[in-house]
Design an enzyme around this catalytic site. Structure first.
Site, PDB file in Angstrom:
ATOM      1  N   ASP A  47      64.768 -68.609 -16.038  1.00 20.36           N
ATOM      2  CA  ASP A  47      64.810 -68.887 -14.711  1.00 20.36           C
ATOM      3  C   ASP A  47      66.325 -69.434 -14.586  1.00 20.36           C
ATOM      4  O   ASP A  47      66.785 -69.958 -15.389  1.00 20.36           O
ATOM      5  CB  ASP A  47      63.950 -70.153 -14.662  1.00 20.36           C
ATOM      6  CG  ASP A  47      63.279 -70.366 -13.229  1.00 20.36           C
ATOM      7  OD1 ASP A  47      64.015 -70.168 -12.223  1.00 20.36           O
ATOM      8  OD2 ASP A  47      62.200 -70.809 -13.184  1.00 20.36           O
ATOM      9  N   ASP A  51      66.170 -68.798  -9.031  1.00 20.91           N
ATOM     10  CA  ASP A  51      65.646 -69.667  -8.220  1.00 20.91           C
ATOM     11  C   ASP A  51      66.208 -70.015  -6.570  1.00 20.91           C
ATOM     12  O   ASP A  51      67.676 -69.600  -6.495  1.00 20.91           O
ATOM     13  CB  ASP A  51      66.065 -71.193  -8.772  1.00 20.91           C
ATOM     14  CG  ASP A  51      65.282 -72.194  -8.273  1.00 20.91           C
ATOM     15  OD1 ASP A  51      63.911 -72.416  -8.552  1.00 20.91           O
ATOM     16  OD2 ASP A  51      65.946 -73.298  -7.760  1.00 20.91           O
ATOM     17  N   GLU A 102      63.827 -65.587  -5.829  1.00 21.20           N
ATOM     18  CA  GLU A 102      62.741 -66.303  -5.287  1.00 21.20           C
ATOM     19  C   GLU A 102      63.373 -66.369  -3.903  1.00 21.20           C
ATOM     20  O   GLU A 102      64.463 -66.917  -3.898  1.00 21.20           O
ATOM     21  CB  GLU A 102      62.561 -67.809  -5.786  1.00 21.20           C
ATOM     22  CG  GLU A 102      61.541 -68.560  -4.858  1.00 21.20           C
ATOM     23  CD  GLU A 102      61.777 -69.980  -5.197  1.00 21.20           C
ATOM     24  OE1 GLU A 102      60.752 -70.909  -5.004  1.00 21.20           O
ATOM     25  OE2 GLU A 102      62.960 -70.408  -5.634  1.00 21.20           O
ATOM     26  N   HIS A 126      54.301 -72.795 -10.192  1.00 28.38           N
ATOM     27  CA  HIS A 126      54.475 -74.134 -10.614  1.00 28.38           C
ATOM     28  C   HIS A 126      54.677 -74.976  -9.039  1.00 28.38           C
ATOM     29  O   HIS A 126      54.844 -76.180  -9.075  1.00 28.38           O
ATOM     30  CB  HIS A 126      55.440 -74.181 -11.455  1.00 28.38           C
ATOM     31  CG  HIS A 126      56.726 -73.917 -10.816  1.00 28.38           C
ATOM     32  ND1 HIS A 126      57.187 -72.590 -10.457  1.00 28.38           N
ATOM     33  CD2 HIS A 126      57.889 -74.686 -10.737  1.00 28.38           C
ATOM     34  CE1 HIS A 126      58.238 -72.489  -9.831  1.00 28.38           C
ATOM     35  NE2 HIS A 126      58.767 -73.477 -10.052  1.00 28.38           N
ATOM     36  N   ASP A 127      55.056 -74.128  -7.987  1.00 33.58           N
ATOM     37  CA  ASP A 127      55.205 -74.972  -6.622  1.00 33.58           C
ATOM     38  C   ASP A 127      53.986 -74.792  -5.785  1.00 33.58           C
ATOM     39  O   ASP A 127      54.143 -75.404  -4.700  1.00 33.58           O
ATOM     40  CB  ASP A 127      56.298 -74.287  -5.938  1.00 33.58           C
ATOM     41  CG  ASP A 127      57.542 -74.415  -6.944  1.00 33.58           C
ATOM     42  OD1 ASP A 127      58.049 -75.466  -7.339  1.00 33.58           O
ATOM     43  OD2 ASP A 127      58.496 -73.480  -6.534  1.00 33.58           O
TER      44      ASP A 127
HETATM   45  C1  GLC Z   1      62.540 -73.437  -6.417  1.00 40.01           C
HETATM   46  C2  GLC Z   1      61.622 -73.994  -7.735  1.00 40.01           C
HETATM   47  C3  GLC Z   1      61.155 -75.077  -7.395  1.00 40.01           C
HETATM   48  C4  GLC Z   1      62.299 -76.163  -7.278  1.00 40.01           C
HETATM   49  C5  GLC Z   1      63.355 -75.854  -6.241  1.00 40.01           C
HETATM   50  C6  GLC Z   1      64.713 -76.310  -6.526  1.00 40.01           C
HETATM   51  O1  GLC Z   1      61.908 -73.570  -4.999  1.00 40.01           O
HETATM   52  O2  GLC Z   1      60.428 -72.815  -7.774  1.00 40.01           O
HETATM   53  O3  GLC Z   1      60.399 -76.003  -8.396  1.00 40.01           O
HETATM   54  O4  GLC Z   1      61.981 -77.616  -6.939  1.00 40.01           O
HETATM   55  O5  GLC Z   1      63.361 -74.433  -6.074  1.00 40.01           O
HETATM   56  O6  GLC Z   1      65.237 -75.973  -7.637  1.00 40.01           O
END
Ligand code: GLC
Ligand code: CA
Length: 554
Positions: free
Chosen positions: A98, A199, A250, A323-324
């Protein structure tokens, strides 16, 4: 279509904190992951995406990094990491790290220096602005509630944080920042990792002048910003193109047209992106807190748009959870004892037979469900806690309603410990787990599922294997059937003379399926189904949550 190993792979996401605790401190760790390599090998996945394991004060469970080249003490040491990487490779499993570089922790050395004085050499590593008329520099909301700006006394200025206060945004317009990030990435690549999940990478380039947004909405000024593709191309040239990697960005607010750039098939940016349109159908980021179900016709429209939109010019990633997100079963399927397994298998089929790289989130392969948290005391997630405080204080919801919404949509649903067996704490730890264990571990756990041939685990194993044995699952073109139907998700995948017919019943009722004329009545081979009894060829009705995949050779 260009063949690539990452198009033929299935990725398994590990949230290390909740996967397996090897030393009894209640926190999952790297040695715990290493100890489960045989399990992952048996499931048949090709790649692990490891949520962050870097040094972090854990304001956002590792998404706030204070040293990119050190391991979080709670997770182990760099030697443990190297052993895990070697063990994964021995098992034929690749490791994707990540990469959290939209922001760092406020405890990162760069920020410590940056905040110390206006003329510090690292000042421009972050985004500092003066107050505007005695207020924040603009009206942007943070993704984790409140303003996106934090006043810092030392220099009497504000810094930007799109997430928590402890996650200041890096200034990507500064070429020195980019070079430092690229150097760090190169260091990991030289260690032998196999890729990066990036991320919120669509947020790294902000519109100049940082203008106010309508009602504080930052999206038009932060997501898919003016230089994002330029910066990713630079990253590709300087780092990514020198290795053979899987890269997935992402990308909040990404559209199909933007994704054609991020995930372009010339390979000048990333392999693929995570889009959010299907996750936003029940409220999503615009207003996440509710207890709506994702409507099937909307879901099909979004998936169809992405499947056809990126065909031959990009590549999709496929996911129902991570995980979100809450657990897919509770959000899109049926988590009752009666239908849990059959609907988990149905959801898996609908996803895994599409074009793109599928992602399995830990526990999804067991049919893990949302969690009866009982009270806010059991909630650990900063997003949920901040939203609870803000939305109850300003009167949007009373506490009971907000808590109910958090139990339905909150991120902690995905973050309770992996359920390994029916011993205390689900076999996750011998100590006290950092977050409660879902009490249903006595009936939903890996040990029981691995030993039972008709379990969700074995079904996922078969789905994953199909991606490796049936070329049409990887490269076949997608054609949606019955777009308006609210019960059945059906489509075909065609490659040469092979046609796969996939039909999934999203409902508890018996539902009718329209079989395409060129397939109707033809002899076919059943590749997989969540019901044992099947005829010689596709039936015209589907039972509750039934899923079938038929292979025709025309
Ligand atoms: C992304 C991650 C999340 C995190 C956010 C800030 O969306 O998947 O878990 O809280 O970024 O880093
Ligand atoms: Ca531990």
């Amino acid at each position: 279509m260009d063949k690539k190993w990452w198009k033929e792979s299935v990725v398994y996401q590990i949230y290390p904190r909740s996967f397996c605790d090897s030393n009894g401190d209640g926190i999952g760790d790297l040695n715990g992951i290493t100890s489960k390599m045989d399990y992952l090998k048996e499931l048949g996945i090709d790649v692990i995406w490891l949520s962050p394991v870097y040094q972090s004060p854990n304001a956002d469970n590792g998404y706030d990094i204070s040293d990119y080249q050190a391991i979080m003490e709670e997770f182990g040491t760099m030697e443990d990491y190297d052993r895990m990487l070697a063990s994964a490779h021995e098992h034929g499993i690749k490791i994707v790290m990540d990469l959290v570089v939209n922001h760092t922790s406020d405890e990162h050395q760069w920020f410590v220096e940056s905040r110390s004085s206006k003329d510090n050499a690292k000042r421009d590593y972050y985004i500092w602005r003066d107050a505007k008329d005695g207020h924040e520099p603009n009206n942007w909301h943070s993704c984790f509630s409140g303003s996106a700006w934090k006043y810092d006394e030392t220099t009497d200025m504000y810094y930007l944080h799109m997430f928590a206060e402890k996650q200041p945004d890096l200034n990507w317009d500064n070429p020195v920042v980019r070079d430092d990030v690229f150097k760090m990435m190169t260091w990991w690549c030289d260690k032998g990792i196999d890729g990066f999940r990036m991320d919120v990478i669509s947020m790294i380039s902000k519109v100049e002048g940082l203008p106010d947004g309508v009602d504080g909405n930052y999206t038009p000024y932060v997501c898919n910003g003016p230089h994002v593709h330029e910066y990713l191309q630079e990253m590709n040239e300087k780092v990514l193109s020198r290795y053979d990697l899987l890269t997935v960005g992402e990308c909040p607010a990404v559209t199909v047209d933007e994704a054609k750039k991020y995930a372009n098939s010339n390979g000048t940016e990333l392999s693929m992106v995570f889009q959010f349109e299907h996750m936003d159908l029940d409220g999503g980021e615009t207003f996440k807190w509710n207890e709506r179900k994702i409507p099937l016709s909307g879901l099909k429209a979004v998936m169809n748009k992405w499947q056809t939109g990126l065909e031959n010019c990009g590549w999709n990633s496929l996911y129902w959870c991570n995980h979100d997100q809450p657990r897919m079963l509770s959000r899109m399927g049926n988590d009752s004892d009666e239908y849990r397994e059959v609907s988990a298998k149905m959801l898996g089929t609908a996803l895994h037979m599409m074009q793109g790289t599928p992602y399995v989130y830990q526990g999804e392969e067991l049919g893990m469900t949302n969690v009866p948290f009982g009270s806010m005391e059991n909630i650990r997630d900063i997003e949920s806690i901040n939203a609870f405080n803000e939305l109850t204080a300003n009167g949007t919801f009373d506490e009971e309603t907000m808590f109910r919404y958090i139990c339905y949509k909150g991120r902690d649903n995905a973050r309770t410990p992996m359920q390994w067996d029916d011993s205390e704490n689900a076999g996750f730890t011998t100590g006290t787990p950092w977050i409660m264990v879902n009490p249903n571990y006595t009936k939903i756990n890996a040990k029981e599922q691995v030993s039972r041939k008709d379990s969700v685990f074995h079904y996922y194993k078969k789905l994953i294997a199909l991606r490796h044995t049936e070329e049409a699952v990887v490269y076949g073109s997608f054609n949606l059937l019955m777009p308006e139907d609210e019960e059945v998700f059906a489509y075909t995948r065609t490659l040469g003379s092979t046609v796969l017919f996939i039909a999934c019943n999203y409902s508890q009722n018996e539902a009718a399926v329209e079989i395409p004329a060129e397939l109707a009545g033809k002899k076919a081979e059943l590749l997989i189904s969540n019901y044992d009894e099947q005829g010689e060829t596709a039936a015209k009705t589907l039972r509750a949550y039934e899923a079938v995949v038929w292979k025709y050779t025309l």
